[in-house]
Design an enzyme around this catalytic site. Sequence first.
Site, short mmCIF file in Angstrom:
data_model
loop_
_atom_site.label_atom_id
_atom_site.label_comp_id
_atom_site.label_asym_id
_atom_site.label_seq_id
_atom_site.Cartn_x
_atom_site.Cartn_y
_atom_site.Cartn_z
N GLU A 43 -9.92 -0.99 2.95
CA GLU A 43 -10.78 -0.48 4.02
C GLU A 43 -12.16 -1.10 3.93
O GLU A 43 -12.60 -1.51 2.84
CB GLU A 43 -10.90 1.04 3.85
CG GLU A 43 -9.59 1.80 3.95
CD GLU A 43 -9.17 2.06 5.39
OE1 GLU A 43 -8.77 1.10 6.06
OE2 GLU A 43 -9.24 3.21 5.82
N ASP A 97 0.83 -1.20 0.00
CA ASP A 97 0.00 0.00 0.00
C ASP A 97 0.87 1.25 0.00
O ASP A 97 2.04 1.22 0.35
CB ASP A 97 -1.00 0.00 1.17
CG ASP A 97 -0.37 -0.40 2.51
OD1 ASP A 97 0.88 -0.37 2.62
OD2 ASP A 97 -1.13 -0.75 3.43
N ASN A 134 -9.74 -1.07 12.05
CA ASN A 134 -11.09 -1.27 11.49
C ASN A 134 -11.18 -2.58 10.71
O ASN A 134 -12.12 -2.78 9.95
CB ASN A 134 -11.46 -0.09 10.58
CG ASN A 134 -10.46 0.08 9.44
OD1 ASN A 134 -9.49 -0.67 9.35
ND2 ASN A 134 -10.70 1.04 8.58
N HIS A 174 -9.02 -3.61 8.42
CA HIS A 174 -8.46 -3.56 7.05
C HIS A 174 -7.23 -4.46 6.92
O HIS A 174 -6.55 -4.77 7.89
CB HIS A 174 -8.14 -2.12 6.60
CG HIS A 174 -6.97 -1.47 7.24
ND1 HIS A 174 -6.83 -0.09 7.30
CD2 HIS A 174 -5.86 -1.95 7.85
CE1 HIS A 174 -5.69 0.21 7.90
NE2 HIS A 174 -5.09 -0.90 8.25
P1 PGA Z 1 -0.08 -1.60 13.21
O1 PGA Z 1 -0.90 -1.38 11.88
O2 PGA Z 1 0.79 -2.80 13.00
O3 PGA Z 1 0.71 -0.34 13.39
O4 PGA Z 1 -1.05 -1.82 14.33
C1 PGA Z 1 -1.71 -2.38 11.37
C2 PGA Z 1 -2.49 -1.90 10.17
O5 PGA Z 1 -3.01 -0.77 10.16
O6 PGA Z 1 -2.64 -2.68 9.22
#
Ligand code: PGA
Length: 241
Positions: free
Chosen positions: A144, A70, A137, A139
């Site tokens: 998303e 991404d 959330n 994702h």
């Molecule tokens: P994080 O992010 O490892 O910083 O919790 C996870 C994500 O948003 O996919």
Amino acid sequence: MAGPRITVVQDGEELARVAADLVADVISAIPAASIVAATGKTPMGLYAELAARRRAGILDTGAISAVQLDEYLGLEPDDDRSLLGWLQRSFLEPLGVGDDRVLRLPVDGDLDTACAAFDRTVEARGIDLAILGLGPNGHLGFNEPPSDPKSPTRVVELTPITLEANARYWGEGAEVPSEAVTLGMPHLLSARTVVLVIAGGGKRDIARRALTGPIGPEVPASFLQQTDAAVIVDRDAWGEP
Ligand code: PGA
């Protein structure tokens, strides 16, 4: 399909070690593995562990390649917040993966056409390993909610919860672009091996929803219930084993 294999670990150190064992198994079976590696806080210990094993001469990453998961849109290439930059610092450089072995997501020009072409390239190559984190959330990458198993590589509008969570990586008051491009769901769900890492009490609710709740587009990671993903989750995120 047996469903995800969930391993509950005590802390970040064990998470890194257990996940690194899985990644090393894939690379030893497929030295030229095509790998998707997430940014975010959770996999950083894993990447440091992989780099340490490479330095110790027990992991050979000389033939792996990477597919970008991404990226934000509208950033200058040298912007600190670039996710490619973060991937380079945390994963690609420590593992000696040169630019010629990185398939970069399109970030300018005719993005619809470029994303469709990207999907065809990734489809032809296949993904051997996807190392993923779980968004607050639900994702995966920047898929998303709502995203379903057919959601292709595309431009997405980031949700407020993601914008807030991701701005925190760059310190207080930082902001991140609200538009991004994400690798599509089919590539993630059909990767030969998926390693999903989840850590911290803040993920407890979404971890349960994703792995044991109803399967549907409102929690994109819930589709991993239909795969044999390896999930490594710490005690804070999963509760007592
Ligand atoms: P994080 O992010 O490892 O910083 O919790 C996870 C994500 O948003 O996919």
